[in-house]
Design a protein around this motif. Sequence first.
Motif, mmCIF file in Angstrom:
data_model
loop_
_atom_site.group_PDB
_atom_site.id
_atom_site.type_symbol
_atom_site.label_atom_id
_atom_site.label_comp_id
_atom_site.label_asym_id
_atom_site.label_seq_id
_atom_site.Cartn_x
_atom_site.Cartn_y
_atom_site.Cartn_z
ATOM 1 N N GLY A 176 0.822 -1.206 0.000
ATOM 2 C CA GLY A 176 0.000 0.000 0.000
ATOM 3 C C GLY A 176 0.856 1.255 0.000
ATOM 4 N N PRO A 177 0.295 2.386 -0.387
ATOM 5 C CA PRO A 177 1.080 3.622 -0.556
ATOM 6 C C PRO A 177 1.687 4.163 0.733
ATOM 7 N N ASN A 178 1.059 3.922 1.881
ATOM 8 C CA ASN A 178 1.556 4.498 3.132
ATOM 9 C C ASN A 178 2.868 3.886 3.599
ATOM 10 N N HIS A 179 3.226 2.746 3.062
ATOM 11 C CA HIS A 179 4.436 2.054 3.496
ATOM 12 C C HIS A 179 5.573 2.189 2.482
ATOM 13 N N LEU A 180 5.433 3.116 1.540
ATOM 14 C CA LEU A 180 6.463 3.338 0.525
ATOM 15 C C LEU A 180 7.128 4.690 0.735
ATOM 16 N N TYR A 181 8.275 4.865 0.090
ATOM 17 C CA TYR A 181 9.004 6.131 0.107
ATOM 18 C C TYR A 181 8.212 7.163 -0.701
ATOM 19 N N HIS A 182 8.187 8.408 -0.213
ATOM 20 C CA HIS A 182 7.399 9.446 -0.870
ATOM 21 C C HIS A 182 8.258 10.586 -1.414
ATOM 22 N N GLY A 183 9.547 10.353 -1.601
ATOM 23 C CA GLY A 183 10.434 11.422 -2.025
ATOM 24 C C GLY A 183 10.502 11.655 -3.512
ATOM 25 N N ASN A 184 9.727 10.891 -4.301
ATOM 26 C CA ASN A 184 9.766 11.034 -5.759
ATOM 27 C C ASN A 184 8.527 11.716 -6.326
ATOM 28 N N GLY A 185 7.706 12.296 -5.447
ATOM 29 C CA GLY A 185 6.494 12.960 -5.904
ATOM 30 C C GLY A 185 5.268 12.075 -5.807
ATOM 31 N N ILE A 186 5.463 10.760 -5.880
ATOM 32 C CA ILE A 186 4.379 9.792 -5.693
ATOM 33 C C ILE A 186 4.925 8.682 -4.794
ATOM 34 N N PRO A 187 4.062 7.872 -4.196
ATOM 35 C CA PRO A 187 4.565 6.743 -3.408
ATOM 36 C C PRO A 187 5.310 5.761 -4.324
ATOM 37 N N PHE A 188 6.601 5.669 -4.158
ATOM 38 C CA PHE A 188 7.429 4.754 -4.941
ATOM 39 C C PHE A 188 8.684 4.460 -4.151
ATOM 40 N N ASP A 189 9.012 3.192 -4.003
ATOM 41 C CA ASP A 189 10.173 2.833 -3.203
ATOM 42 C C ASP A 189 11.355 2.425 -4.069
ATOM 43 N N PRO A 190 12.457 3.186 -4.040
ATOM 44 C CA PRO A 190 13.647 2.804 -4.804
ATOM 45 C C PRO A 190 14.326 1.548 -4.271
ATOM 46 N N GLU A 191 13.914 1.099 -3.087
ATOM 47 C CA GLU A 191 14.361 -0.187 -2.559
ATOM 48 C C GLU A 191 13.194 -1.169 -2.539
ATOM 49 N N GLY A 192 12.389 -1.148 -3.602
ATOM 50 C CA GLY A 192 11.206 -1.989 -3.681
ATOM 51 C C GLY A 192 11.522 -3.473 -3.686
ATOM 52 N N LEU A 193 10.484 -4.273 -3.433
ATOM 53 C CA LEU A 193 10.689 -5.722 -3.315
ATOM 54 C C LEU A 193 11.129 -6.342 -4.637
ATOM 55 N N LEU A 194 10.467 -6.003 -5.733
ATOM 56 C CA LEU A 194 10.817 -6.592 -7.018
ATOM 57 C C LEU A 194 12.219 -6.195 -7.459
ATOM 58 N N SER A 195 12.603 -4.936 -7.246
ATOM 59 C CA SER A 195 13.931 -4.486 -7.680
ATOM 60 C C SER A 195 15.046 -5.012 -6.784
ATOM 61 N N THR A 196 14.672 -5.741 -5.717
ATOM 62 C CA THR A 196 15.682 -6.439 -4.927
ATOM 63 C C THR A 196 16.241 -7.619 -5.711
ATOM 64 N N LEU A 197 15.484 -8.133 -6.683
ATOM 65 C CA LEU A 197 15.965 -9.258 -7.498
ATOM 66 C C LEU A 197 17.281 -8.922 -8.208
ATOM 67 N N PRO A 198 17.366 -7.823 -8.969
ATOM 68 C CA PRO A 198 18.659 -7.493 -9.578
ATOM 69 C C PRO A 198 19.705 -7.052 -8.555
ATOM 70 N N ALA A 199 19.261 -6.544 -7.382
ATOM 71 C CA ALA A 199 20.218 -6.201 -6.333
ATOM 72 C C ALA A 199 20.938 -7.462 -5.840
ATOM 73 N N ILE A 200 20.230 -8.588 -5.861
ATOM 74 C CA ILE A 200 20.863 -9.871 -5.534
ATOM 75 C C ILE A 200 21.998 -10.153 -6.512
ATOM 76 N N SER A 201 21.778 -9.805 -7.767
ATOM 77 C CA SER A 201 22.818 -9.981 -8.785
ATOM 78 C C SER A 201 24.038 -9.124 -8.483
ATOM 79 N N THR A 202 23.811 -7.881 -8.037
ATOM 80 C CA THR A 202 24.928 -7.011 -7.653
ATOM 81 C C THR A 202 25.770 -7.654 -6.561
ATOM 82 N N CYS A 203 25.102 -8.179 -5.555
ATOM 83 C CA CYS A 203 25.790 -8.829 -4.441
ATOM 84 C C CYS A 203 26.524 -10.080 -4.908
ATOM 85 N N LEU A 204 25.892 -10.849 -5.780
ATOM 86 C CA LEU A 204 26.500 -12.078 -6.293
ATOM 87 C C LEU A 204 27.729 -11.778 -7.144
ATOM 88 N N LEU A 205 27.699 -10.699 -7.890
ATOM 89 C CA LEU A 205 28.872 -10.291 -8.674
ATOM 90 C C LEU A 205 30.043 -9.947 -7.749
#
Length: 368
Positions: A176-205
Amino acid sequence: MKSRFLSLDILRGITLAGMILVNTSGNGNFTYAPLLHAQWHGFTPTDLVFPTFLFMVGVAMRFSFKSFNYSLTPRVRSKIIKRTLMLFFINYVIFYFPFTDFSIEKMRFLNVLPRIALSYCAVSFITLSAPSTWLTRINVGILFTYWAIMAFFGDTNVPYELSTNAVLKLDLFLFGPNHLYHGNGIPFDPEGLLSTLPAISTCLLGYQASMYLEKQRAINKSPLANLLVYGLALIAIALIWNKVFPINKKLWTSSFVLLCAGIDFILIGLLSWWIETKERHFANTFFLVFGTNSILAYAISEVLAIQMGKIEMPEGNGVTDLGSWLYWHLFEPVFGKYNGSLAYAISFVLVCWSICYVFYRKKWFLKV
């Protein structure tokens, strides 16, 4: 034979210092462009900081698992889960201390440390369960899978924009929107759950980079030349992929992963050559203070910044926070607007370093 590379602790320290610097400018309206994140698509030096820190988490994992013979025993599994949960706990303590205005209805679930925790957990199980010869294929699979998900579930023709991407859609559905980051003008989390998938790749590299460094040390060969080649190759692939899957830190796109990893390969190669091969030690102690106690340094910087933001100071007919007051009454009059903002950030880094130096001298290290 040495079991640890001094250059890796130095790079972690450099990254931590950079993270504190870009997170605590005196005034966001008067910050030099390289010290700001790209607004959306694109890349700045600041965008490299967090992925480099996560990359170094992967590097450190290789050393930490050595004493367990790289085996996923029940004891090791328990330690992985415990550390993952502890990083989540530390994150919430940092951002909601002293819990006087805490509200579960507005609690942000994901952040920097939760992303590190989830990436650490996933890479731990991957590297301790799969043969090392599979890691590159696993990494490629992660990056292409993420690209496919983003392209398919984002809005048609605009799958990678702020309000139309799959990362936002999943986070809104789950949290829900209340649990996301609000610094981009709309509720959007730059550390979102789905984008953690490629972050795993960063760590694995990072883990793979550490394996390569160990291999080169075993045969007493400098890793610089090959790391430069690998780094440039990853950067070239990233720039080509950028044409169809834009480089974007807030979405942590696959092209962004490869660009940052390519730069990190080059940085590790150069630092390894400078410190291990040439045995240069300029400013090593300064960066080791951060590099050997990175979670503590990050926690100190965030707690200080957050609490300073809550301290009210008189300003005209109203009040302002302590950080803003210091900027306008001390740094801006002496250095000017942009240089004052930079001087404030540097001073903040030095304050955090001074606190961490006490721990360094006493050999007190926060182990999670």
